[in-house]
Design an enzyme around this catalytic site. Structure first.
Site, PDB file in Angstrom:
ATOM      1  N   HIS A  19       0.831  -1.206   0.000  1.00  0.00           N
ATOM      2  CA  HIS A  19       0.000   0.000   0.000  1.00  0.00           C
ATOM      3  C   HIS A  19       0.869   1.261   0.000  1.00  0.00           C
ATOM      4  O   HIS A  19       0.534   2.261   0.650  1.00  0.00           O
ATOM      5  CB  HIS A  19      -0.970  -0.006   1.190  1.00  0.00           C
ATOM      6  CG  HIS A  19      -2.081  -1.008   1.011  1.00  0.00           C
ATOM      7  ND1 HIS A  19      -3.189  -0.756   0.230  1.00  0.00           N
ATOM      8  CD2 HIS A  19      -2.225  -2.277   1.472  1.00  0.00           C
ATOM      9  CE1 HIS A  19      -3.987  -1.825   0.255  1.00  0.00           C
ATOM     10  NE2 HIS A  19      -3.418  -2.769   0.986  1.00  0.00           N
ATOM     11  N   GLY A  35      -7.831 -13.919  -6.794  1.00  0.00           N
ATOM     12  CA  GLY A  35      -8.275 -13.342  -5.518  1.00  0.00           C
ATOM     13  C   GLY A  35      -7.344 -13.663  -4.369  1.00  0.00           C
ATOM     14  O   GLY A  35      -7.733 -13.640  -3.212  1.00  0.00           O
ATOM     15  N   GLY A  88      -4.232 -12.138  -3.944  1.00  0.00           N
ATOM     16  CA  GLY A  88      -3.239 -11.085  -3.697  1.00  0.00           C
ATOM     17  C   GLY A  88      -1.943 -11.343  -4.444  1.00  0.00           C
ATOM     18  O   GLY A  88      -0.889 -10.829  -4.070  1.00  0.00           O
ATOM     19  N   LEU A  89      -2.015 -12.143  -5.516  1.00  0.00           N
ATOM     20  CA  LEU A  89      -0.804 -12.481  -6.287  1.00  0.00           C
ATOM     21  C   LEU A  89      -0.892 -11.932  -7.720  1.00  0.00           C
ATOM     22  O   LEU A  89      -0.167 -12.359  -8.601  1.00  0.00           O
ATOM     23  CB  LEU A  89      -0.607 -14.001  -6.316  1.00  0.00           C
ATOM     24  CG  LEU A  89      -0.465 -14.669  -4.942  1.00  0.00           C
ATOM     25  CD1 LEU A  89      -0.412 -16.192  -5.089  1.00  0.00           C
ATOM     26  CD2 LEU A  89       0.785 -14.173  -4.212  1.00  0.00           C
ATOM     27  N   ASP A 129       1.702  -3.994  -9.638  1.00  0.00           N
ATOM     28  CA  ASP A 129       1.404  -5.317 -10.199  1.00  0.00           C
ATOM     29  C   ASP A 129       1.685  -5.348 -11.694  1.00  0.00           C
ATOM     30  O   ASP A 129       2.318  -6.275 -12.211  1.00  0.00           O
ATOM     31  CB  ASP A 129      -0.060  -5.680  -9.932  1.00  0.00           C
ATOM     32  CG  ASP A 129      -0.415  -5.574  -8.455  1.00  0.00           C
ATOM     33  OD1 ASP A 129       0.508  -5.468  -7.636  1.00  0.00           O
ATOM     34  OD2 ASP A 129      -1.604  -5.582  -8.133  1.00  0.00           O
ATOM     35  N   TYR A 182     -10.189  -1.884  -0.570  1.00  0.00           N
ATOM     36  CA  TYR A 182      -8.953  -1.338  -1.144  1.00  0.00           C
ATOM     37  C   TYR A 182      -9.138   0.136  -1.496  1.00  0.00           C
ATOM     38  O   TYR A 182      -8.326   0.991  -1.120  1.00  0.00           O
ATOM     39  CB  TYR A 182      -8.558  -2.126  -2.405  1.00  0.00           C
ATOM     40  CG  TYR A 182      -7.278  -1.628  -3.045  1.00  0.00           C
ATOM     41  CD1 TYR A 182      -6.050  -2.148  -2.674  1.00  0.00           C
ATOM     42  CD2 TYR A 182      -7.305  -0.628  -4.003  1.00  0.00           C
ATOM     43  CE1 TYR A 182      -4.877  -1.686  -3.248  1.00  0.00           C
ATOM     44  CE2 TYR A 182      -6.145  -0.151  -4.581  1.00  0.00           C
ATOM     45  CZ  TYR A 182      -4.935  -0.687  -4.205  1.00  0.00           C
ATOM     46  OH  TYR A 182      -3.780  -0.213  -4.771  1.00  0.00           O
TER      47      TYR A 182
HETATM   48  C1  GLA Z   1      -2.953  -4.395  -4.968  1.00  0.00           C
HETATM   49  C2  GLA Z   1      -2.790  -3.239  -5.958  1.00  0.00           C
HETATM   50  C3  GLA Z   1      -1.358  -2.709  -5.936  1.00  0.00           C
HETATM   51  C4  GLA Z   1      -0.899  -2.379  -4.515  1.00  0.00           C
HETATM   52  C5  GLA Z   1      -1.197  -3.549  -3.562  1.00  0.00           C
HETATM   53  C6  GLA Z   1      -0.919  -3.198  -2.139  1.00  0.00           C
HETATM   54  O1  GLA Z   1      -2.195  -5.479  -5.383  1.00  0.00           O
HETATM   55  O2  GLA Z   1      -3.107  -3.655  -7.260  1.00  0.00           O
HETATM   56  O3  GLA Z   1      -1.244  -1.583  -6.776  1.00  0.00           O
HETATM   57  O4  GLA Z   1      -1.467  -1.196  -4.073  1.00  0.00           O
HETATM   58  O5  GLA Z   1      -2.548  -3.979  -3.669  1.00  0.00           O
HETATM   59  O6  GLA Z   1       0.434  -2.991  -1.955  1.00  0.00           O
END
Ligand code: GLA
Length: 403
Positions: free
Chosen positions: A53, A140, A142-143, A190, A240
């Site tokens: 973040h 879903g 976080g990858l 990402d 988010y």
């Molecule tokens: C998601 C968002 C990224 C980043 C992360 C948290 O993956 O797509 O841009 O903000 O959360 O670090």
């Protein structure tokens, strides 16, 4: 035709060169379906080691591109239709670039529509295409399965149209697709990792300049273990965007004249009278940016103890100040930290579910995975999925595959 043919046998070791998706089987499936020879394009998912973040506050992040990703088989069409079969969703959809764009349908086609439309605006007219998509990044979790899909699609569509753009530009356009067509106000981490990852390296990204600095992460010296809590998150609906809005409000309360929380010092966050919630959000971002710079320095000198300690601090901050962790993620981190050979562990990605990342001695990694699995099962009654990942290259065409 079944998606099952493409799933690698269980226990198959991850390929150091690319995802475990069976490229030859995908090529055959494409030929069966569309009667033509495809070209294959691939982009990786990512796991973030530290710097969470912080990207949307112009900060630093330190992810690596995983050896899992999305492969797109693609062939051009004479008209302007884009027909896509997702083997993972088990459905085929299409859109017509000659017709007005449709945003936010709330399904996977939004990624395809968004990437194609943003490329047309930012780069130029595209040819239509037949596409077949298959990935092995858990969705879903976080990858960044989404960024890997976007960047693989973008690479394919540009290439079929004979167009080229730089990796940063491609990442920016894919990020815009996610903002406008999916509705998540994500940062750049990402997409840029999917575009610019480097095999055998983590990537320190300065999210202000978009400069990327590869830092060696040899698999024989440090193992990166990813454990999925099994709780799927939906970034757009899971808070988010709220966290982003809160931390932007914090910036306005602390230093409205400055462009981002990157430009705020830790002492400025602690001033009297600031709303406690905004203070917690800002504290996380400002200190996490500093931790990430220090972690990058520690990794350069291969001081994994120092690196691991920063990972643990990062997790606590995400749990207590940014409030994006979950009981499952906290339990996975605690279980990993109790194991011999572990340098550090933390939640990774946007949070509200998803995965933890653990840095461990390579000889200990499998035992750590098994112990964490057992501890989690004892507490939550189900087994978490886990794997050890290497660091792979960013988006590219897969050439010379058999089949
Ligand atoms: C998601 C968002 C990224 C980043 C992360 C948290 O993956 O797509 O841009 O903000 O959360 O670090």
């Amino acid at each position: 035709m079944s998606a099952r043919v493409l799933i690698p046998p269980s226990g198959a070791p991850p390929s150091p060169a690319g995802p475990t998706v069976d490229a030859a089987a995908l090529r055959r499936a494409f030929r069966d379906r569309y009667g033509r020879e495809p070209r294959l394009f691939q982009a990786p998912g990512r796991v973030n080691l530290i710097g969470e973040h912080t990207d949307y506050h112009d900060g630093f992040v330190l992810p690596l591109a995983m050896d899992r990703g999305t492969v797109v088989a693609a062939a051009p069409r004479e008209d302007r239709r884009v027909r896509v079969l997702s083997l993972d969703a088990g459905e085929e959809r299409d859109l017509d670039l000659g017709q007005p764009a449709v945003a936010r349908r709330g399904e996977w086609l939004d990624y395809v529509e968004g990437v194609a439309r943003e490329l047309e605006v930012g780069v130029g007219r595209l040819r239509g295409a037949d596409l077949m998509v298959h990935g092995d990044v858990p969705v879903g979790a976080g990858l960044s399965s989404s960024a890997s899909l976007e960047v693989a699609l973008g690479t394919a569509l540009l290439s079929l149209s004979g167009r080229r753009v730089g990796r940063r530009r491609l990442a920016r356009l894919c990020q815009a697709a996610e903002h406008r067509y999916v509705g998540t106000r994500c940062g750049i981490m990402d997409q840029l990792t999917a575009a610019a990852g480097r095999a055998g390296h983590a990537l320190l990204i300065d999210c202000r300049s978009l400069r990327t600095t590869p830092i060696p992460l040899p698999a024989d010296r440090a193992a990166v273990l990813v454990v999925h809590s099994g709780v799927r998150h939906r970034l757009a609906s899971s808070g988010y965007n709220d966290r982003r809005a809160e931390s932007e409000s914090a910036l306005r309360a602390i230093a409205p004249e400055r462009p981002a929380l990157r430009d705020v010092r830790p002492a400025e966050v602690e001033r009297e009278g600031l709303d406690p919630l905004l203070q917690r959000r800002a504290r996380h971002v400002v200190l996490e940016i500093d931790r990430t710079r220090r972690a990058a320095r520690a990794l350069r000198r291969f001081d994994l103890d120092a690196f691991g300690a920063l990972m643990v601090e990062s997790h606590r901050s995400l749990r207590d100040d940014y409030e994006v962790s979950t009981p499952e993620l906290d339990a996975l981190v605690e279980a990993a930290l109790g194991q011999p050979g572990v340098y550090g562990s933390r939640m990774t990605g946007g949070g509200f579910g998803g995965c933890t990342v653990t840095m461990a001695r390579p000889s200990a990694a499998q035992a750590v995975g098994a112990a964490v699995e057992a501890a989690f099962e004892a507490r939550f009654g189900r087994r978490p999925m886990w794997f050890v990942t290497g660091a792979a290259d960013g988006a590219r065409e897969l050439v010379g595959q058999t089949g």
